[in-house]
Design an enzyme around this catalytic site. Sequence first.
Site, PDB file in Angstrom:
ATOM      1  N   ARG A 111       9.902  -4.221   8.931  1.00 54.05           N
ATOM      2  CA  ARG A 111       8.979  -3.212   9.432  1.00 54.05           C
ATOM      3  C   ARG A 111       7.645  -3.885   9.755  1.00 54.05           C
ATOM      4  O   ARG A 111       7.010  -4.462   8.866  1.00 54.05           O
ATOM      5  CB  ARG A 111       8.769  -2.119   8.384  1.00 54.05           C
ATOM      6  CG  ARG A 111       7.810  -1.046   8.876  1.00 54.05           C
ATOM      7  CD  ARG A 111       7.309  -0.157   7.769  1.00 54.05           C
ATOM      8  NE  ARG A 111       6.251   0.701   8.279  1.00 54.05           N
ATOM      9  CZ  ARG A 111       5.272   1.215   7.556  1.00 54.05           C
ATOM     10  NH1 ARG A 111       5.199   0.958   6.264  1.00 54.05           N
ATOM     11  NH2 ARG A 111       4.347   1.976   8.115  1.00 54.05           N
ATOM     12  N   HIS A 156      -0.736   1.820  12.780  1.00 50.49           N
ATOM     13  CA  HIS A 156      -1.049   1.557  11.384  1.00 50.49           C
ATOM     14  C   HIS A 156      -2.572   1.467  11.241  1.00 50.49           C
ATOM     15  O   HIS A 156      -3.130   0.433  10.874  1.00 50.49           O
ATOM     16  CB  HIS A 156      -0.371   0.273  10.909  1.00 50.49           C
ATOM     17  CG  HIS A 156      -0.218   0.173   9.423  1.00 50.49           C
ATOM     18  ND1 HIS A 156       0.994   0.043   8.789  1.00 50.49           N
ATOM     19  CD2 HIS A 156      -1.136   0.197   8.425  1.00 50.49           C
ATOM     20  CE1 HIS A 156       0.823  -0.025   7.490  1.00 50.49           C
ATOM     21  NE2 HIS A 156      -0.480   0.061   7.241  1.00 50.49           N
ATOM     22  N   GLU A 201       1.001   6.735   7.190  1.00 51.96           N
ATOM     23  CA  GLU A 201       0.126   7.356   6.191  1.00 51.96           C
ATOM     24  C   GLU A 201      -1.055   8.112   6.783  1.00 51.96           C
ATOM     25  O   GLU A 201      -2.219   7.764   6.541  1.00 51.96           O
ATOM     26  CB  GLU A 201      -0.385   6.296   5.216  1.00 51.96           C
ATOM     27  CG  GLU A 201       0.695   5.674   4.364  1.00 51.96           C
ATOM     28  CD  GLU A 201       0.153   4.681   3.359  1.00 51.96           C
ATOM     29  OE1 GLU A 201       0.872   4.377   2.393  1.00 51.96           O
ATOM     30  OE2 GLU A 201      -0.982   4.197   3.539  1.00 51.96           O
ATOM     31  N   ASN A 343       6.144   5.991   1.602  1.00 54.14           N
ATOM     32  CA  ASN A 343       5.364   4.926   0.984  1.00 54.14           C
ATOM     33  C   ASN A 343       4.992   5.366  -0.429  1.00 54.14           C
ATOM     34  O   ASN A 343       4.183   6.276  -0.613  1.00 54.14           O
ATOM     35  CB  ASN A 343       4.087   4.643   1.780  1.00 54.14           C
ATOM     36  CG  ASN A 343       4.376   4.061   3.155  1.00 54.14           C
ATOM     37  OD1 ASN A 343       5.521   3.794   3.505  1.00 54.14           O
ATOM     38  ND2 ASN A 343       3.340   3.868   3.945  1.00 54.14           N
ATOM     39  N   TYR A 345       3.887   4.009  -4.410  1.00 57.18           N
ATOM     40  CA  TYR A 345       3.446   2.933  -5.292  1.00 57.18           C
ATOM     41  C   TYR A 345       3.309   3.378  -6.746  1.00 57.18           C
ATOM     42  O   TYR A 345       3.687   2.654  -7.653  1.00 57.18           O
ATOM     43  CB  TYR A 345       2.087   2.394  -4.818  1.00 57.18           C
ATOM     44  CG  TYR A 345       2.140   1.636  -3.524  1.00 57.18           C
ATOM     45  CD1 TYR A 345       2.365   0.259  -3.512  1.00 57.18           C
ATOM     46  CD2 TYR A 345       1.978   2.287  -2.307  1.00 57.18           C
ATOM     47  CE1 TYR A 345       2.425  -0.449  -2.318  1.00 57.18           C
ATOM     48  CE2 TYR A 345       2.038   1.591  -1.111  1.00 57.18           C
ATOM     49  CZ  TYR A 345       2.259   0.219  -1.116  1.00 57.18           C
ATOM     50  OH  TYR A 345       2.324  -0.468   0.071  1.00 57.18           O
ATOM     51  N   GLU A 412       7.309   1.555   2.155  1.00 57.48           N
ATOM     52  CA  GLU A 412       6.408   0.689   1.387  1.00 57.48           C
ATOM     53  C   GLU A 412       6.643   0.940  -0.099  1.00 57.48           C
ATOM     54  O   GLU A 412       6.757   2.088  -0.530  1.00 57.48           O
ATOM     55  CB  GLU A 412       4.935   0.941   1.708  1.00 57.48           C
ATOM     56  CG  GLU A 412       4.499   0.467   3.079  1.00 57.48           C
ATOM     57  CD  GLU A 412       3.003   0.647   3.317  1.00 57.48           C
ATOM     58  OE1 GLU A 412       2.224   0.634   2.327  1.00 57.48           O
ATOM     59  OE2 GLU A 412       2.609   0.802   4.478  1.00 57.48           O
TER      60      GLU A 412
END
Length: 502
Positions: A111, A156, A201, A343, A345, A412
């Site tokens: 990606r 992005h 995002e 994404n 985390y 991500e």
Amino acid sequence: MTLSEIFQLKRFWLILGLFVVILFGVVAVYSKNSHDNVFPEDFLFGSASAAYQVEGYSKADGKGPSIWDDLVENHLDLVADNRSPDSGPDSYKFYKDDVRILKEMGMQMYRFSIAWSRIMPTGDVSSLNNAGLQYYDNLVNELIANNIIPVVTMYHWDHPREIQKLGGALNPIFADYFKEYARVLFTRLGDRVKYWITINEPSIFCTYAYTTEDWGAAINFTGGEYYCAHHLLIAHAKVYRMYQDEFYSKQGGKVGLSLHTRGYLPKNPDSASDREAAKIGFLTDIGWTAHPIFSISGGYSSVLTEFVAEKSKKEGRAWSRLPHMDHETVKLLKGTADFLGLNYYTSRLVVMDPNPFNGVAFVLNDTRIIQTPAPHWPQAKSTWLYSAPEGFRQLLRWIKKEYNNPDVIITENGWSDDGQMEDEERIEYLRQHLTEILGAINQDGCNIVGHTTWSILDNFEWMRGFTEKFGIVSWDEETKERRPKKSASFLRQVITTRQIPQ
């Protein structure tokens, strides 16, 4: 045959039957456990990057300035280590080395994002720059030649300076410029690129780019985050509809977008109030931008619209800071994704906020919940990043239930440190989160189809510069030589065996 012999024979067959039942049970349990520990054959592994963070050569071959070029070049003092991405891994020049590393790890997809201002310096199709297009043409060809699937992110966070002069994503016309930019990408690369991510995002970008003067577009405007996200969602939807109408029949690709969220866990699982706080966390975080596209009803969730409207009224405003989504816009957005790029985390424990109307007018104060990390969660180099794999699993279940189990690509997922080559903490983070993905697939029935580790290289982490390292590959400051870390070997083993080593 005597009566005694008949009883002995019956006893023999009874014992034999019991043995067979136990044997089949053991085999069944073993088979299930074996299945639960193996990734499906069609599950894709990859890694990720973003143009501004890895390419460098910010003025090469006719590239125009983006909002990030403007901010960093004019305010280098705002960057933690006073370094610009031009001192980074130089993927614009060394992209073949990146592809080689990906192939050596056995990665099945990569990606990467395209810098809008590299192919359209002013953001308009009239400024088309063939040298910039050729770079991405070459990168796509190099990936395909090495049997790696290109997954292309169109945006992005780095739109051209000239688009920002119009107000950037605060101006509805942004969607029309973005649509024509996307048309160029589909036309030039769509014969080979089959996975498209329109926008990365929107919630994170909008939350900081248009509410502060030291990040992204650097425009501090009350309600700017909501207007920005509203227009980015429309931009995405217009591109999706265009692809379906004009390109899908010939190219047959998939179009989605990547959304960020934390996981939300009730601080006390036995508390109905805390469970409600977790629900609100999901609906006001990922739900902000996912609900209009993936929900059955479409539009923003009532949890978000009603509270922001009520809070805006208490602030003395004439209307809500969250834009109204009319019927035509709801219809335009609903269903405009072939997959959900996720994404993830970190997570937080949550409780309801006893004073929900306190705090300045800002999206992070529009949730009615209080978020805290658990004391036992390991913390990364990034102050906001805690390892909470249980929150990841809960998020995946929530998406399945709330949005009718869409195809999900983890676009991500990663861990930051100081750049250690023996990056054991990153390995443990990935091990635990990949384990939760396996559980979500094989036990919960979630449609998770791929995982991309953030990131392929230690890169420019926005205003943190190079002080926080997310890469599974390091690089030499002078020669730019790529140096795989221990986590790269770990991932290679996972990909090769389709299992997670213990």
